[in-house]
Design a protein around this motif. Structure first.
Motif: not given
Length: 232
Positions: A136-147
């Motif tokens: 899954t991908m989560e958007r954190v501000g300008e970042f893409s956090l890929v779990r």
């Protein structure tokens, strides 16, 4: 149908308004990308992250060097002495072998791991870590956090369904089964030993909050005033 609708709406309201606990995370990579991620989640508590520190093999010039807890090889030691909910890896794709090793190490310790792609390789992850796991991908501000692994309860719909089931199942047990169990258990406890029917004990739950747990007493009452070690 009306009762079911009320139950589902109650569960949905509970899930939406439930306080999201902050996750304790370790960021691997104290470069500019990892540092910016730290600054973003620290300035925006709504994302729900608390950065405990960084691991980096060469972070002497990092602007977050005061938060560096050790080198990459110290992950196991740091995780053993901290309550770590998730590890965020902010390393370039050129360190693919290191990233794969770190993912394996985290999974062996049952710690969730996410990638913070620092050079645009969010869509180029098949060979990294666990290739068959849903991500899954989560958007954190300008970042893409890929779990690297998706947990079913990460989705609010699943949390709502679980909450609805928990309420329905608990109500059924409390209204149908528990009255019979209560009477029989209370009689047996009173007939076989002196003392209260229930044993009361403080427990620690979500977010470190303390709650009182009541259980049917299954041991003899201990009235000693001195401190007694309950278990080791």
């Amino acid at each position: 149908l009306i009762g079911l609708r009320i139950l589902v709406e109650s569960a949905a309201t509970t899930v939406r308004h439930q306080k999201s606990p902050r996750k304790n995370i370790i960021v691997i990579g104290a470069g500019s990308y990892g540092a910016r991620f730290y600054e973003t989640v620290t300035a925006n508590p709504r994302y729900g992250y608390r950065v405990l520190g960084f691991l980096d093999d060469n972070g002497k010039d990092s602007r977050v060097r005061s938060m560096i807890l050790g080198k990459l090889r110290d992950l196991d030691r740091v995780a053993s002495h901290q309550t770590v909910d998730e590890v965020v890896i902010a390393l370039p794709k050129s360190d693919e072998a290191t990233i794969t090793r770190l993912i394996t190490e985290c999974e062996n310790r049952c710690i969730r791991v996410a990638l913070l792609p620092a050079d645009g390789f969010a869509d180029d992850l098949p060979s990294i870590g666990v290739p068959l796991a849903p991500r899954t991908m989560e958007r954190v501000g300008e970042f893409s956090l890929v779990r690297m692994r998706e947990a079913p309860l990460d989705q609010w719909q699943n949390r709502m369904l679980k909450r609805a089931f928990d309420i329905a199942f608990s109500l059924t047990i409390l209204t149908v089964v528990f009255p019979i169990v209560f009477v029989i258990s209370a009689l047996l406890i009173k007939l076989t030993s002196r003392g209260p029917i229930f044993f009361k004990q403080d427990r620690t739950g979500e977010d470190g909050r303390t709650f009182t747990c009541y259980k049917f007493r299954t041991m003899r009452s201990n009235h000693a005033t001195a401190h007694v070690r309950q278990a080791t």
